[in-house]
Design a protein around this motif. Sequence first.
Motif, PDB file in Angstrom:
ATOM      1  N   GLN A 360      40.161  20.958  11.481  1.00 18.91           N
ATOM      2  CA  GLN A 360      41.287  20.735  12.381  1.00 18.91           C
ATOM      3  C   GLN A 360      41.267  21.702  13.568  1.00 18.91           C
ATOM      4  OE1 GLN A 360      44.465  21.848   9.640  1.00 18.91           O
ATOM      5  NE2 GLN A 360      44.585  23.845  10.658  1.00 18.91           N
ATOM      6  N   ALA A 361      42.166  21.496  14.494  1.00 17.91           N
ATOM      7  CA  ALA A 361      42.367  22.430  15.603  1.00 17.91           C
ATOM      8  C   ALA A 361      43.847  22.419  15.942  1.00 17.91           C
ATOM      9  CB  ALA A 361      41.549  22.012  16.817  1.00 17.91           C
ATOM     10  N   ILE A 362      44.262  23.403  16.722  1.00 21.02           N
ATOM     11  CA  ILE A 362      45.673  23.454  17.109  1.00 21.02           C
ATOM     12  C   ILE A 362      45.785  23.231  18.609  1.00 21.02           C
ATOM     13  CG2 ILE A 362      47.713  24.933  17.240  1.00 21.02           C
ATOM     14  CD1 ILE A 362      46.604  26.320  14.693  1.00 21.02           C
ATOM     15  N   VAL A 374      45.923  19.102  14.637  1.00 23.47           N
ATOM     16  CA  VAL A 374      45.276  17.782  14.604  1.00 23.47           C
ATOM     17  C   VAL A 374      43.888  17.873  13.980  1.00 23.47           C
ATOM     18  CG1 VAL A 374      46.498  16.994  16.659  1.00 23.47           C
ATOM     19  CG2 VAL A 374      44.231  18.001  16.892  1.00 23.47           C
ATOM     20  N   SER A 375      43.480  16.794  13.349  1.00 25.73           N
ATOM     21  CA  SER A 375      42.139  16.798  12.770  1.00 25.73           C
ATOM     22  C   SER A 375      41.137  16.624  13.907  1.00 25.73           C
ATOM     23  CB  SER A 375      42.001  15.674  11.742  1.00 25.73           C
ATOM     24  OG  SER A 375      41.667  14.479  12.392  1.00 25.73           O
ATOM     25  N   LEU A 376      39.973  17.196  13.711  1.00 23.10           N
ATOM     26  CA  LEU A 376      38.988  17.212  14.793  1.00 23.10           C
ATOM     27  C   LEU A 376      38.557  15.816  15.230  1.00 23.10           C
ATOM     28  CD1 LEU A 376      36.822  20.305  13.778  1.00 23.10           C
ATOM     29  CD2 LEU A 376      38.606  20.146  15.523  1.00 23.10           C
ATOM     30  N   LYS A 382      44.414  12.788  20.744  1.00 20.50           N
ATOM     31  CA  LYS A 382      45.660  13.558  20.789  1.00 20.50           C
ATOM     32  C   LYS A 382      45.788  14.326  22.098  1.00 20.50           C
ATOM     33  CE  LYS A 382      47.642  12.662  16.866  1.00 20.50           C
ATOM     34  NZ  LYS A 382      48.875  11.863  16.872  1.00 20.50           N
ATOM     35  N   ILE A 383      44.661  14.833  22.600  1.00 18.07           N
ATOM     36  CA  ILE A 383      44.683  15.538  23.887  1.00 18.07           C
ATOM     37  C   ILE A 383      45.169  14.585  24.971  1.00 18.07           C
ATOM     38  CG2 ILE A 383      43.183  16.473  25.719  1.00 18.07           C
ATOM     39  CD1 ILE A 383      43.476  18.547  23.673  1.00 18.07           C
ATOM     40  N   GLY A 384      44.602  13.390  24.972  1.00 15.99           N
ATOM     41  CA  GLY A 384      44.996  12.395  25.962  1.00 15.99           C
ATOM     42  C   GLY A 384      46.476  12.084  25.880  1.00 15.99           C
ATOM     43  N   GLU A 385      46.924  11.832  24.676  1.00 12.75           N
ATOM     44  CA  GLU A 385      48.341  11.512  24.449  1.00 12.75           C
ATOM     45  C   GLU A 385      49.244  12.653  24.912  1.00 12.75           C
ATOM     46  OE1 GLU A 385      49.538  10.776  20.336  1.00 12.75           O
ATOM     47  OE2 GLU A 385      47.901   9.299  20.249  1.00 12.75           O
TER      48      GLU A 385
END
Length: 479
Positions: A360-362, A374-376, A382-385
């Motif tokens: 994962q990363a934060i 979020v999971s990698l 998720k970045i886009g969202e």
Amino acid sequence: MAKEKKFVEAVTPMSEDFAQWYTDVVKKAELIEYSNVRGCMILRPNGYAIWENIQKNLDAMFKETGVENVYMPMFIPESLLQKEKDHVEGFAPEVAWVTHGGMNKLEERLCVRPTSETLFCDFYSRIIESHRDLPKLYNQWCSVVRWEKTTRPFLRSAEFLWQEGHTAHATEEEAEERTIQMLNIYADFCEKYLAIPVIKGQKTDKEKFAGAKSTYTIEALMHDGKALQSGTSHNFGDGFARAFNIQYSDKENKLQYVHQTSWGMSTRIIGALIMVHGDDSGLVLPPRIAPVQVMIVPIAQRKPGVLEKAAELKSTLIEAGYKVKVDDSDKSPGWKFNEQEIRGIPLRVEIGPKDIEAGQAIIVRRDTREKLVVSLDELADKIGETLEKMQNDMLERAKAHLASHIYEAKTYDEFKDTVENKPGFIKMMWCGDQACELKIKEDTTATSRCIPFEQEQITDVCPVCGKPAKKMVFWGKAY
RNA sequence: CGAGGUGUGGCUCAGUUUGGUAGAGCGCCGUGUUCGGGACGCGGAGGCCGCAAGUUCGAAUCUUGUCACCUCGACCA
């Protein structure tokens, strides 16, 4: 665990001293450096990259409407500047003059362009002959010089970067249409890319551009409640055409004067970006204009695999179309967090040994500091969202701030009280008389910002003089 | 341009009242240990005190001028 010691000077809180906060942000986000010449600033990479993004997107919007770019000389012969009376009166006090070429005194001194109307007019007078040559829709990206008395980074510098569009049309209607069209482009650009809502309207005669028939403006509201004129669009009518003899033969072979417009947006808008979105930790850049959208901060980066993973995430995100950097300097994570925040980079991705193990990363949002684990696999999505969401939230917040700082005055006393105690825009009716406008400025230092397109009838008389009211005006203190 | 304020290593400032040849913290360079909100040890570099005249045996310190920056006005994108 919080450290008691804070070695690095933080940004001055807005509430303490807004002007100092602004200066701190500008300097600490490394947007500019002061230069050797009074009032001139060095745009550093962080600052210039913002301008480049503004330029890229705005330029594309211009071109969609048929505008073409040109480049005009930076010098204007004095005789040319003199041709339009109001224009020269407006600009003469603040032009810089070139008097020598090498060791020789020039026959005629040259001014360094404060704006290029006269050059475009002279140019148009030579290349326009027929109605078939119209319209001319030219724009240039350049710098101009105005020898201002007091200067501030971005808001008012002696030299600044901008674009100036100059168009020539066959008819008055067409020129008016173009003037409004460009104003709308500025307003749309501010909302869509900069997340800055603006008030669109017309300038009073007192505030309009030197030589213009009418000036339209977009006015933005800064965090401290002061207004910033963020872009203007002028309809020149045929005034300049008559002064410069710009004529064309119409279909009936009769000579006609062209009708012209000009419109500009400058690096000043970066000042707006700072003062609309910034907070006590520094700059907050809307994702669509941010030169770097994601800063990846590796945690415990000397542990095997961490930097490799960070680099891998970077490539993944770049492939997905985002602007990403990794901070692999040997500063501590806390340092890197603060750097990312002061520079206004919209998202931070933290990745450490624990995350790698958990796959994962934060993600941390700059504006809300909201953390998202979020999971990698779904990081790019998720970045886009999140970028999208942040862009929208920033606009909504700015809109809410604007809406909550628009006041209404039915009497002059109420007006004065509001100017004094509630920073923002004040809606008040106006008789159209310049004397009232001057009195308001004298009494309160507030000026007419614009006569908004969206009119309301608040009172039937002008609260200042009691004569019948003609227009509702947005008033306020301005930069 | 008017009023007020400030200029001393990159940054923040002490030292100026009472002249005797410049200090601190942070930053920077090297090195090692660190790393989830501005880490720590050891070693080191860097300033003729905004600039220019003047007074003096001697000026960061006193005098005059000038420049830059900040705040508030006037003027402007």
